[in-house]
Design a protein around this motif. Structure first.
Motif, PDB file in Angstrom:
ATOM      1  N   TRP A  19       0.720  -0.890  -0.103  1.00 25.43           N
ATOM      2  CA  TRP A  19      -0.083   0.078   0.164  1.00 25.43           C
ATOM      3  C   TRP A  19       0.615   1.491   0.422  1.00 25.43           C
ATOM      4  CZ3 TRP A  19      -0.062   3.864   3.154  1.00 25.43           C
ATOM      5  CH2 TRP A  19      -1.693   5.107   3.472  1.00 25.43           C
ATOM      6  N   ALA A  20       1.945   1.443   0.632  1.00 22.44           N
ATOM      7  CA  ALA A  20       2.834   2.219   1.132  1.00 22.44           C
ATOM      8  C   ALA A  20       3.744   2.805  -0.679  1.00 22.44           C
ATOM      9  CB  ALA A  20       3.606   1.959   2.191  1.00 22.44           C
ATOM     10  N   ARG A  21       3.651   1.608  -1.139  1.00 26.35           N
ATOM     11  CA  ARG A  21       4.802   1.502  -2.184  1.00 26.35           C
ATOM     12  C   ARG A  21       3.549   2.445  -3.585  1.00 26.35           C
ATOM     13  NH1 ARG A  21       7.051  -3.179  -5.524  1.00 26.35           N
ATOM     14  NH2 ARG A  21       7.785  -3.765  -3.244  1.00 26.35           N
ATOM     15  N   ARG A  22       2.413   2.085  -3.567  1.00 25.48           N
ATOM     16  CA  ARG A  22       1.244   2.072  -4.261  1.00 25.48           C
ATOM     17  C   ARG A  22       0.404   3.438  -3.986  1.00 25.48           C
ATOM     18  NH1 ARG A  22      -3.152  -2.856  -4.636  1.00 25.48           N
ATOM     19  NH2 ARG A  22      -1.416  -4.249  -6.298  1.00 25.48           N
ATOM     20  N   SER A  23       0.853   4.275  -3.142  1.00 26.61           N
ATOM     21  CA  SER A  23       0.402   5.599  -2.712  1.00 26.61           C
ATOM     22  C   SER A  23       1.526   6.891  -3.431  1.00 26.61           C
ATOM     23  CB  SER A  23      -0.047   5.028  -1.130  1.00 26.61           C
ATOM     24  OG  SER A  23       1.254   5.859   0.098  1.00 26.61           O
ATOM     25  N   GLY A  24       2.645   5.769  -2.754  1.00 25.59           N
ATOM     26  CA  GLY A  24       3.954   6.906  -3.272  1.00 25.59           C
ATOM     27  C   GLY A  24       4.342   6.798  -5.005  1.00 25.59           C
ATOM     28  N   ALA A  25       3.243   6.121  -5.034  1.00 22.66           N
ATOM     29  CA  ALA A  25       3.742   6.317  -6.740  1.00 22.66           C
ATOM     30  C   ALA A  25       2.109   7.344  -7.207  1.00 22.66           C
ATOM     31  CB  ALA A  25       3.230   5.137  -7.469  1.00 22.66           C
ATOM     32  N   VAL A  26       0.817   6.990  -6.828  1.00 22.23           N
ATOM     33  CA  VAL A  26       0.027   7.904  -6.985  1.00 22.23           C
ATOM     34  C   VAL A  26       0.688   9.370  -6.778  1.00 22.23           C
ATOM     35  CG1 VAL A  26      -2.272   8.525  -6.448  1.00 22.23           C
ATOM     36  CG2 VAL A  26      -1.361   5.941  -7.235  1.00 22.23           C
ATOM     37  N   THR A  27       0.919   9.794  -5.039  1.00 22.24           N
ATOM     38  CA  THR A  27       1.560  10.801  -5.132  1.00 22.24           C
ATOM     39  C   THR A  27       3.021  11.312  -5.856  1.00 22.24           C
ATOM     40  OG1 THR A  27       1.162   9.746  -2.993  1.00 22.24           O
ATOM     41  CG2 THR A  27       2.895  11.892  -3.020  1.00 22.24           C
ATOM     42  N   ALA A  28       3.520  10.875  -6.211  1.00 22.78           N
ATOM     43  CA  ALA A  28       4.800  11.320  -7.277  1.00 22.78           C
ATOM     44  C   ALA A  28       4.003  11.645  -8.874  1.00 22.78           C
ATOM     45  CB  ALA A  28       5.717  10.157  -7.362  1.00 22.78           C
TER      46      ALA A  28
END
Length: 84
Positions: A19-28
């Protein structure tokens, strides 16, 4: 920074790390799109050229960093979707 962190492999596997990796990608991705849009707006409305104090150099730099953020976010997002 979010895209680079999202591309880094987490130290442990699990739901929270994914989840943290996906949210970081969406934030970027979101931050990159905003940077490109704002930089484009400033570049379109700036009077004069570079080194005139109107922010044209900063606008070009923001657009460049925004494109880098979108690219890293897209790579991290596609990498987080892969199943093992």
């Amino acid at each position: 920074m979010g895209g680079g962190l999202a591309l880094a492999r987490p130290t442990r596997q699990g739901h929270i790390a994914t989840w943290a990796r996906r949210s970081g990608a969406v934030t970027a991705l979101a931050a990159g799109v905003v940077a490109v849009a704002v930089g484009g707006t400033v570049a379109a409305t700036a009077d004069g050229g570079l080194s005139t104090g109107n922010g044209l150099g900063g606008a070009y730099f923001a657009m460049l960093l925004g494109l880098i953020a979108v690219t890293l976010g897209w790579l991290a997002r596609s990498r987080s979707r892969r199943t093992r």
